[in-house]
Design a protein around this motif. Sequence first.
Motif, PDB file in Angstrom:
ATOM      1  N   CYS A   2       0.825  -1.218   0.000  1.00  5.17           N
ATOM      2  CA  CYS A   2       0.000   0.000   0.000  1.00  5.17           C
ATOM      3  C   CYS A   2       0.853   1.260   0.000  1.00  5.17           C
ATOM      4  CB  CYS A   2      -0.929   0.006   1.204  1.00  5.17           C
ATOM      5  SG  CYS A   2      -2.239  -1.201   1.085  1.00  5.17           S
ATOM      6  N   SER A   3       2.067   1.181   0.486  1.00  8.54           N
ATOM      7  CA  SER A   3       2.908   2.372   0.567  1.00  8.54           C
ATOM      8  C   SER A   3       3.721   2.616  -0.702  1.00  8.54           C
ATOM      9  CB  SER A   3       3.845   2.267   1.767  1.00  8.54           C
ATOM     10  OG  SER A   3       4.712   1.172   1.598  1.00  8.54           O
ATOM     11  N   GLN A  16      12.126  -7.094  -2.900  1.00  6.38           N
ATOM     12  CA  GLN A  16      11.727  -7.990  -1.816  1.00  6.38           C
ATOM     13  C   GLN A  16      12.162  -9.426  -2.104  1.00  6.38           C
ATOM     14  OE1 GLN A  16       7.500  -8.199  -1.249  1.00  6.38           O
ATOM     15  NE2 GLN A  16       7.661  -9.777   0.303  1.00  6.38           N
ATOM     16  N   VAL A  58      11.112  -0.864  11.465  1.00  7.50           N
ATOM     17  CA  VAL A  58       9.937  -0.735  10.605  1.00  7.50           C
ATOM     18  C   VAL A  58       8.906   0.186  11.244  1.00  7.50           C
ATOM     19  CG1 VAL A  58       7.937  -2.011   9.711  1.00  7.50           C
ATOM     20  CG2 VAL A  58      10.238  -2.873   9.340  1.00  7.50           C
ATOM     21  N   LEU A  59       8.732   0.097  12.550  1.00  7.23           N
ATOM     22  CA  LEU A  59       7.784   0.986  13.222  1.00  7.23           C
ATOM     23  C   LEU A  59       8.151   2.449  13.017  1.00  7.23           C
ATOM     24  CD1 LEU A  59       7.120  -0.842  16.606  1.00  7.23           C
ATOM     25  CD2 LEU A  59       5.525  -0.490  14.718  1.00  7.23           C
ATOM     26  N   ALA A  61      10.187   3.594  10.542  1.00  3.20           N
ATOM     27  CA  ALA A  61      10.283   3.913   9.120  1.00  3.20           C
ATOM     28  C   ALA A  61       8.918   4.142   8.491  1.00  3.20           C
ATOM     29  CB  ALA A  61      11.012   2.796   8.380  1.00  3.20           C
ATOM     30  N   LEU A  62       7.927   3.369   8.883  1.00  2.76           N
ATOM     31  CA  LEU A  62       6.609   3.506   8.273  1.00  2.76           C
ATOM     32  C   LEU A  62       5.847   4.707   8.791  1.00  2.76           C
ATOM     33  CD1 LEU A  62       5.292  -0.131   7.946  1.00  2.76           C
ATOM     34  CD2 LEU A  62       6.285   1.329   6.208  1.00  2.76           C
ATOM     35  N   ASP A  64       3.093   7.075  10.481  1.00  2.00           N
ATOM     36  CA  ASP A  64       1.653   7.094  10.682  1.00  2.00           C
ATOM     37  C   ASP A  64       0.933   6.492   9.478  1.00  2.00           C
ATOM     38  OD1 ASP A  64      -0.760   7.620  11.826  1.00  2.00           O
ATOM     39  OD2 ASP A  64      -0.747   9.769  11.396  1.00  2.00           O
ATOM     40  N   ASP A  65      -0.189   5.799   9.735  1.00  2.73           N
ATOM     41  CA  ASP A  65      -0.983   5.214   8.658  1.00  2.73           C
ATOM     42  C   ASP A  65      -1.589   6.267   7.749  1.00  2.73           C
ATOM     43  OD1 ASP A  65      -0.481   2.649   9.395  1.00  2.73           O
ATOM     44  OD2 ASP A  65      -2.305   2.411  10.580  1.00  2.73           O
ATOM     45  N   ILE A  68       0.367   7.159   4.672  1.00  2.00           N
ATOM     46  CA  ILE A  68       0.396   6.134   3.640  1.00  2.00           C
ATOM     47  C   ILE A  68      -0.901   6.112   2.846  1.00  2.00           C
ATOM     48  CG2 ILE A  68       0.518   3.636   3.236  1.00  2.00           C
ATOM     49  CD1 ILE A  68       2.298   3.462   5.697  1.00  2.00           C
ATOM     50  N   SER A  69      -2.018   6.351   3.506  1.00  2.00           N
ATOM     51  CA  SER A  69      -3.310   6.101   2.889  1.00  2.00           C
ATOM     52  C   SER A  69      -3.658   7.059   1.760  1.00  2.00           C
ATOM     53  CB  SER A  69      -4.407   6.120   3.948  1.00  2.00           C
ATOM     54  OG  SER A  69      -4.514   7.405   4.521  1.00  2.00           O
TER      55      SER A  69
END
Length: 80
Positions: A2-3, A16, A58-59, A61-62, A64-65, A68-69
Amino acid sequence: MCSVDVENVATALGVQEAARGVGMMIGPAVGGMLYAAGGFPLPFFASAGVLAALGIAVLFALGDDEAISGDDDEQHATFS
């Protein structure tokens, strides 16, 4: 996925899978060296430590949701 932009999905999947392949080639050798150095439990403890560190990375790096959305009007593939 999704990102990742639609144009870059193939590249992201390629990176990946390449990382997975490298891990499958190197992993048994590193596991064998850890076993030789510290016995049966050491490869498992080392793997747990690496996975915990990657989980924390990862927490951060990603983030807030909401970042991304994107737009609220778009439909996203989710399990909810």
